[in-house]
Each structure stands twice: as C-alpha cells, then as structure tokens.
Design a protein around this motif. Structure first.
Motif, PDB file in Angstrom:
ATOM      1  N   PHE A  75      51.081  18.232  74.773  1.00 56.67           N
ATOM      2  CA  PHE A  75      51.633  17.446  75.865  1.00 56.67           C
ATOM      3  C   PHE A  75      52.772  18.243  76.482  1.00 56.67           C
ATOM      4  CE2 PHE A  75      49.832  13.109  75.297  1.00 56.67           C
ATOM      5  CZ  PHE A  75      49.154  13.304  74.107  1.00 56.67           C
ATOM      6  N   GLN A 117      56.438  17.790  79.183  1.00 57.66           N
ATOM      7  CA  GLN A 117      57.335  16.919  79.919  1.00 57.66           C
ATOM      8  C   GLN A 117      58.290  17.767  80.734  1.00 57.66           C
ATOM      9  OE1 GLN A 117      59.505  14.028  77.558  1.00 57.66           O
ATOM     10  NE2 GLN A 117      59.786  12.726  79.348  1.00 57.66           N
ATOM     11  N   LYS A 124      60.214  13.573  84.695  1.00 58.07           N
ATOM     12  CA  LYS A 124      58.820  13.128  84.699  1.00 58.07           C
ATOM     13  C   LYS A 124      58.430  12.589  83.327  1.00 58.07           C
ATOM     14  CE  LYS A 124      57.155  16.178  88.354  1.00 58.07           C
ATOM     15  NZ  LYS A 124      56.068  17.123  88.759  1.00 58.07           N
ATOM     16  N   ASP A 125      57.373  11.809  83.307  1.00 57.93           N
ATOM     17  CA  ASP A 125      56.853  11.294  82.051  1.00 57.93           C
ATOM     18  C   ASP A 125      56.143  12.405  81.282  1.00 57.93           C
ATOM     19  OD1 ASP A 125      55.870   8.136  83.561  1.00 57.93           O
ATOM     20  OD2 ASP A 125      57.775   8.749  82.633  1.00 57.93           O
ATOM     21  N   ARG A 126      56.071  12.202  79.976  1.00 49.51           N
ATOM     22  CA  ARG A 126      55.296  13.129  79.158  1.00 49.51           C
ATOM     23  C   ARG A 126      53.824  12.977  79.517  1.00 49.51           C
ATOM     24  NH1 ARG A 126      56.760  13.690  72.869  1.00 49.51           N
ATOM     25  NH2 ARG A 126      58.762  13.922  73.936  1.00 49.51           N
ATOM     26  N   GLU A 127      53.127  14.095  79.662  1.00 50.95           N
ATOM     27  CA  GLU A 127      51.723  14.038  80.057  1.00 50.95           C
ATOM     28  C   GLU A 127      50.860  14.865  79.122  1.00 50.95           C
ATOM     29  OE1 GLU A 127      50.864  15.697  83.895  1.00 50.95           O
ATOM     30  OE2 GLU A 127      51.887  17.585  83.483  1.00 50.95           O
ATOM     31  N   PHE A 128      49.641  14.410  78.977  1.00 52.93           N
ATOM     32  CA  PHE A 128      48.648  15.117  78.175  1.00 52.93           C
ATOM     33  C   PHE A 128      48.251  16.402  78.877  1.00 52.93           C
ATOM     34  CE2 PHE A 128      45.091  15.543  75.330  1.00 52.93           C
ATOM     35  CZ  PHE A 128      44.084  16.094  76.100  1.00 52.93           C
ATOM     36  N   VAL A 129      48.114  17.477  78.106  1.00 50.71           N
ATOM     37  CA  VAL A 129      47.691  18.757  78.658  1.00 50.71           C
ATOM     38  C   VAL A 129      46.311  19.147  78.126  1.00 50.71           C
ATOM     39  CG1 VAL A 129      48.220  21.228  78.785  1.00 50.71           C
ATOM     40  CG2 VAL A 129      50.078  19.544  78.904  1.00 50.71           C
ATOM     41  N   ALA A 170      43.498  18.265  80.737  1.00 53.82           N
ATOM     42  CA  ALA A 170      43.916  17.621  81.971  1.00 53.82           C
ATOM     43  C   ALA A 170      43.337  18.403  83.143  1.00 53.82           C
ATOM     44  CB  ALA A 170      45.441  17.596  82.059  1.00 53.82           C
ATOM     45  N   SER A 224      44.613  19.278  85.806  1.00 53.63           N
ATOM     46  CA  SER A 224      45.561  20.229  86.376  1.00 53.63           C
ATOM     47  C   SER A 224      45.557  21.587  85.667  1.00 53.63           C
ATOM     48  CB  SER A 224      46.975  19.642  86.352  1.00 53.63           C
ATOM     49  OG  SER A 224      47.362  19.348  85.023  1.00 53.63           O
ATOM     50  N   LEU A 281      44.238  10.778  75.094  1.00 50.29           N
ATOM     51  CA  LEU A 281      45.175  10.880  76.210  1.00 50.29           C
ATOM     52  C   LEU A 281      46.461  10.091  75.981  1.00 50.29           C
ATOM     53  CD1 LEU A 281      42.749  10.539  79.251  1.00 50.29           C
ATOM     54  CD2 LEU A 281      43.492  12.609  78.089  1.00 50.29           C
ATOM     55  N   ASP A 282      46.485   9.251  74.956  1.00 53.46           N
ATOM     56  CA  ASP A 282      47.570   8.297  74.756  1.00 53.46           C
ATOM     57  C   ASP A 282      48.582   8.870  73.772  1.00 53.46           C
ATOM     58  OD1 ASP A 282      47.642   4.738  73.877  1.00 53.46           O
ATOM     59  OD2 ASP A 282      49.235   6.162  74.357  1.00 53.46           O
TER      60      ASP A 282
END
Length: 127
Positions: A37, A39, A43-48, A61, A63, A109-110
């Motif tokens: 993940f 961050q 911004k919020d922490r996001e799954f990579v 992800a 991106s 993803l969570d």
C-alpha cells in the motif's frame, strides 16, 4: 512477535526504477497473502499491489499496472515490489502488509483486512 520491515525506498528521477523489499518474521509467512500500500501526504492509504499466499495470483491497482511487479520468496520470507517508469504521482510512503484471510481475492483491496503492517519506506520521485 511479527515484524515486517521494508527497505529500498529513496529518491529517483521520473522514469527511473526502484525495488522495494519487505522482510517478514514471526509469522508463518507462506500462510499470508501480502500487499503493498502507499500513502501520499494529505491522501488516504491506497492499495498498490498484492500477491496471494502461494504466489500464484497477483493483483495491481490500475495506476501501476504494467509498471510495477510484486513477487515473493517464501523460503526467504520476503516480498518485493519492482517499480519501473516511476512518475511523480508515485511518490509516497510505501507499506507492506500481511493478510491471513482466505480467499484473499475478496479482501485484497481492504487495508482493514490486513493483520500486520511494516513501518513504511519513503519513495520520492523528482520531475
């Protein structure tokens, strides 16, 4: 106790590459699916990216798809994230995390479903 220790972050120019590593200890590593993940400030922490416990299934992800590759070595209890063609928007603190839930595909993803987290490694991309 469980430890996940990331390394390999740093400063890289746009278009460059980095390889992140995560060393795991204190858990039955081969029973855990692993995720990366990130961050960025504000911004919020996001799954990579993620890889299942056997290493036979990966997920990215949108991106980072086509630029990043996740892999693991269960014998060495390591997980890696190869990052190519880095962009300024990839700059963040990157965290590795362990997920013991099955099937992993329904929780990958969570971030709340991951049991263990590392302290993070900083990735900075200069434009």
């Amino acid at each position: 106790h469980v430890q996940l220790v990331e390394s390999g972050g740093g400063l890289v120019q746009t278009g460059g590459s980095l390889r992140l590593s995560c060393a795991a200890s204190g858990l039955v590593f081969s029973s855990y699916s692993m995720g990366w993940f990130r961050q960025a400030p504000g911004k919020d922490r996001e799954f990579v990216a993620g890889i299942n416990w056997r290493g036979g299934s990966t997920y990215y992800a949108e991106s980072v798809k086509g630029r990043f590759t996740i892999s693991r070595d269960n014998a060495k209890t390591m997980v890696y994230l190869q990052m190519n063609s880095l962009k300024p928007e990839d700059a963040a603190i990157y965290y590795c995390a362990g997920n013991g839930q099955r099937p992993w595909e329904t929780t990958r993803l969570d971030a709340a479903k991951y049991d263990y987290w590392g302290q993070g490694t900083q990735v900075t991309v200069s434009s």
